[in-house]
Design a protein around this motif. Structure first.
Motif, PDB file in Angstrom:
ATOM      1  N   TRP A 121       0.836  -1.192   0.000  1.00 15.83           N
ATOM      2  CA  TRP A 121       0.000   0.000   0.000  1.00 15.83           C
ATOM      3  C   TRP A 121       0.872   1.242   0.000  1.00 15.83           C
ATOM      4  N   LEU A 122       0.370   2.308  -0.606  1.00 13.09           N
ATOM      5  CA  LEU A 122       1.021   3.601  -0.485  1.00 13.09           C
ATOM      6  C   LEU A 122       0.953   3.996   0.986  1.00 13.09           C
ATOM      7  N   ASP A 123       1.980   4.691   1.481  1.00 12.03           N
ATOM      8  CA  ASP A 123       2.031   5.052   2.908  1.00 12.03           C
ATOM      9  C   ASP A 123       0.769   5.765   3.365  1.00 12.03           C
ATOM     10  N   TRP A 124       0.319   6.754   2.589  1.00  9.45           N
ATOM     11  CA  TRP A 124      -0.843   7.534   3.009  1.00  9.45           C
ATOM     12  C   TRP A 124      -2.120   6.696   3.004  1.00  9.45           C
ATOM     13  N   LYS A 125      -2.198   5.713   2.109  1.00 12.89           N
ATOM     14  CA  LYS A 125      -3.380   4.855   2.053  1.00 12.89           C
ATOM     15  C   LYS A 125      -3.403   3.926   3.271  1.00 12.89           C
ATOM     16  N   TRP A 126      -2.248   3.406   3.652  1.00 15.41           N
ATOM     17  CA  TRP A 126      -2.137   2.552   4.833  1.00 15.41           C
ATOM     18  C   TRP A 126      -2.537   3.340   6.083  1.00 15.41           C
ATOM     19  N   GLN A 127      -2.077   4.585   6.168  1.00 15.30           N
ATOM     20  CA  GLN A 127      -2.347   5.431   7.343  1.00 15.30           C
ATOM     21  C   GLN A 127      -3.837   5.714   7.529  1.00 15.30           C
ATOM     22  N   GLN A 128      -4.614   5.755   6.456  1.00 17.81           N
ATOM     23  CA  GLN A 128      -6.038   6.095   6.539  1.00 17.81           C
ATOM     24  C   GLN A 128      -6.820   5.164   7.448  1.00 17.81           C
ATOM     25  N   ALA A 129      -6.428   3.901   7.529  1.00 18.33           N
ATOM     26  CA  ALA A 129      -7.196   2.938   8.312  1.00 18.33           C
ATOM     27  C   ALA A 129      -6.531   2.589   9.641  1.00 18.33           C
ATOM     28  N   LEU A 130      -5.503   3.338  10.018  1.00 12.57           N
ATOM     29  CA  LEU A 130      -4.881   3.147  11.328  1.00 12.57           C
ATOM     30  C   LEU A 130      -5.648   3.938  12.375  1.00 12.57           C
ATOM     31  N   SER A 131      -5.719   3.392  13.583  1.00 10.62           N
ATOM     32  CA  SER A 131      -6.355   4.111  14.691  1.00 10.62           C
ATOM     33  C   SER A 131      -5.560   5.391  14.964  1.00 10.62           C
ATOM     34  N   GLY A 132      -6.171   6.312  15.693  1.00  5.18           N
ATOM     35  CA  GLY A 132      -5.538   7.596  15.983  1.00  5.18           C
ATOM     36  C   GLY A 132      -4.169   7.460  16.615  1.00  5.18           C
ATOM     37  N   ASP A 133      -3.977   6.438  17.452  1.00 11.78           N
ATOM     38  CA  ASP A 133      -2.680   6.243  18.097  1.00 11.78           C
ATOM     39  C   ASP A 133      -1.731   5.407  17.235  1.00 11.78           C
ATOM     40  N   GLY A 134      -2.208   4.967  16.054  1.00 13.89           N
ATOM     41  CA  GLY A 134      -1.373   4.191  15.139  1.00 13.89           C
ATOM     42  C   GLY A 134      -1.112   2.762  15.584  1.00 13.89           C
ATOM     43  N   GLU A 135      -1.823   2.321  16.614  1.00 16.64           N
ATOM     44  CA  GLU A 135      -1.589   0.992  17.169  1.00 16.64           C
ATOM     45  C   GLU A 135      -2.463  -0.103  16.559  1.00 16.64           C
ATOM     46  N   ALA A 136      -3.555   0.263  15.897  1.00 20.79           N
ATOM     47  CA  ALA A 136      -4.475  -0.740  15.347  1.00 20.79           C
ATOM     48  C   ALA A 136      -4.807  -0.402  13.899  1.00 20.79           C
ATOM     49  N   LEU A 137      -4.893  -1.417  13.082  1.00 23.95           N
ATOM     50  CA  LEU A 137      -5.283  -1.263  11.678  1.00 23.95           C
ATOM     51  C   LEU A 137      -6.662  -1.899  11.531  1.00 23.95           C
ATOM     52  N   ILE A 138      -7.664  -1.089  11.211  1.00 27.96           N
ATOM     53  CA  ILE A 138      -9.027  -1.611  11.145  1.00 27.96           C
ATOM     54  C   ILE A 138      -9.490  -1.906   9.725  1.00 27.96           C
ATOM     55  N   GLY A 139      -8.694  -1.562   8.728  1.00 25.19           N
ATOM     56  CA  GLY A 139      -9.122  -1.790   7.358  1.00 25.19           C
ATOM     57  C   GLY A 139      -7.972  -1.743   6.385  1.00 25.19           C
ATOM     58  N   LEU A 140      -8.287  -2.094   5.158  1.00 21.28           N
ATOM     59  CA  LEU A 140      -7.320  -2.044   4.070  1.00 21.28           C
ATOM     60  C   LEU A 140      -7.967  -1.350   2.882  1.00 21.28           C
ATOM     61  N   GLY A 141      -7.347  -0.280   2.410  1.00 22.42           N
ATOM     62  CA  GLY A 141      -7.870   0.453   1.270  1.00 22.42           C
ATOM     63  C   GLY A 141      -7.775  -0.363  -0.003  1.00 22.42           C
ATOM     64  N   THR A 142      -8.736  -0.165  -0.882  1.00 19.61           N
ATOM     65  CA  THR A 142      -8.743  -0.947  -2.114  1.00 19.61           C
ATOM     66  C   THR A 142      -8.451  -0.120  -3.354  1.00 19.61           C
ATOM     67  N   ASP A 143      -8.439   1.189  -3.222  1.00 20.40           N
ATOM     68  CA  ASP A 143      -8.146   2.030  -4.382  1.00 20.40           C
ATOM     69  C   ASP A 143      -7.588   3.356  -3.882  1.00 20.40           C
ATOM     70  N   VAL A 144      -7.088   4.157  -4.792  1.00 15.56           N
ATOM     71  CA  VAL A 144      -6.510   5.436  -4.395  1.00 15.56           C
ATOM     72  C   VAL A 144      -7.317   6.622  -4.899  1.00 15.56           C
ATOM     73  N   GLY A 145      -8.528   6.360  -5.342  1.00 17.22           N
ATOM     74  CA  GLY A 145      -9.419   7.464  -5.658  1.00 17.22           C
ATOM     75  C   GLY A 145      -9.465   7.841  -7.112  1.00 17.22           C
ATOM     76  N   GLY A 146      -9.563   9.144  -7.331  1.00 14.21           N
ATOM     77  CA  GLY A 146      -9.869   9.708  -8.637  1.00 14.21           C
ATOM     78  C   GLY A 146      -8.944   9.313  -9.765  1.00 14.21           C
ATOM     79  N   MET A 147      -9.449   9.563 -10.932  1.00 12.90           N
ATOM     80  CA  MET A 147      -8.714   9.253 -12.140  1.00 12.90           C
ATOM     81  C   MET A 147      -8.723  10.515 -13.001  1.00 12.90           C
ATOM     82  N   ALA A 148      -7.655  10.753 -13.718  1.00 11.72           N
ATOM     83  CA  ALA A 148      -7.582  11.922 -14.583  1.00 11.72           C
ATOM     84  C   ALA A 148      -7.284  11.477 -16.006  1.00 11.72           C
ATOM     85  N   MET A 149      -7.713  12.300 -16.941  1.00 12.78           N
ATOM     86  CA  MET A 149      -7.424  12.010 -18.331  1.00 12.78           C
ATOM     87  C   MET A 149      -6.754  13.251 -18.926  1.00 12.78           C
TER      88      MET A 149
END
Length: 160
Positions: A121-149
């Motif tokens: 995972w990209l660092d920022w994507k991994w961080q999104q699902a970490l608890s506020g204290d960074g001690e627990a991971l409650i999820g895993l992101g599946t995409d990084v959002g928008g797309m541009a053309m």
């Protein structure tokens, strides 16, 4: 949730995948485990579920699909009451911080071996699902959002 269930969760994948602590996958008398997956809309995972279940005959995946707003409202209610959440819940990234504030309501994926996956995972994507204290991971992101053309204006103009 067992590590076998975590593997199924990771294989099933969704927006941000959260593994609710109030949920309990059901075990049939024949040893089959039924995993429920709560989604908002049809993510098109049917073929992936079939492929996974074909190679893991002891796991059945049952999908629960709701409308976007209903899904998130219901998930909040299920977590507050400690009952009714699917084993795996998809959450729109805009809602994730609402849930990372209560990591005790989810299985800590780090306890289930997810730390070995961090490099995927990209660092920022991994961080999104970490608890506020960074001690627990409650999820895993599946995409990084928008797309541009991008396009060349001169070629579009030349083509009319």
């Amino acid at each position: 949730m067992s590590s076998k269930s975590l593997r199924a969760a990771l294989a099933a994948g969704t927006a941000t995948v959260l593994v609710a602590a109030g949920a309990a996958c059901s075990d049939a008398d024949d040893g089959t485990v039924t995993l429920t997956v709560g989604l908002f809309g049809d993510f098109g995972f049917g073929p992936l579920y079939e492929e996974y279940m074909e190679t893991h005959p002891d796991i059945e995946i049952e999908e629960r699909i709701s409308e976007f707003a209903d899904h998130h409202t219901n998930l909040t209610t299920h977590l507050a009451t400690g009952s009714g959440a699917a084993d795996i819940e998809a959450v729109e990234v805009g809602y994730v911080s609402q849930y990372t504030a209560s990591p005790d309501r989810f299985h800590d994926l780090l306890d289930l071996g997810a730390d070995e996956l961090e490099g995927q995972w990209l660092d920022w994507k991994w961080q999104q699902a970490l608890s506020g204290d960074g001690e627990a991971l409650i999820g895993l992101g599946t995409d990084v959002g928008g797309m541009a053309m991008c396009y060349r204006r001169d070629l579009f103009e030349a083509a009319g």
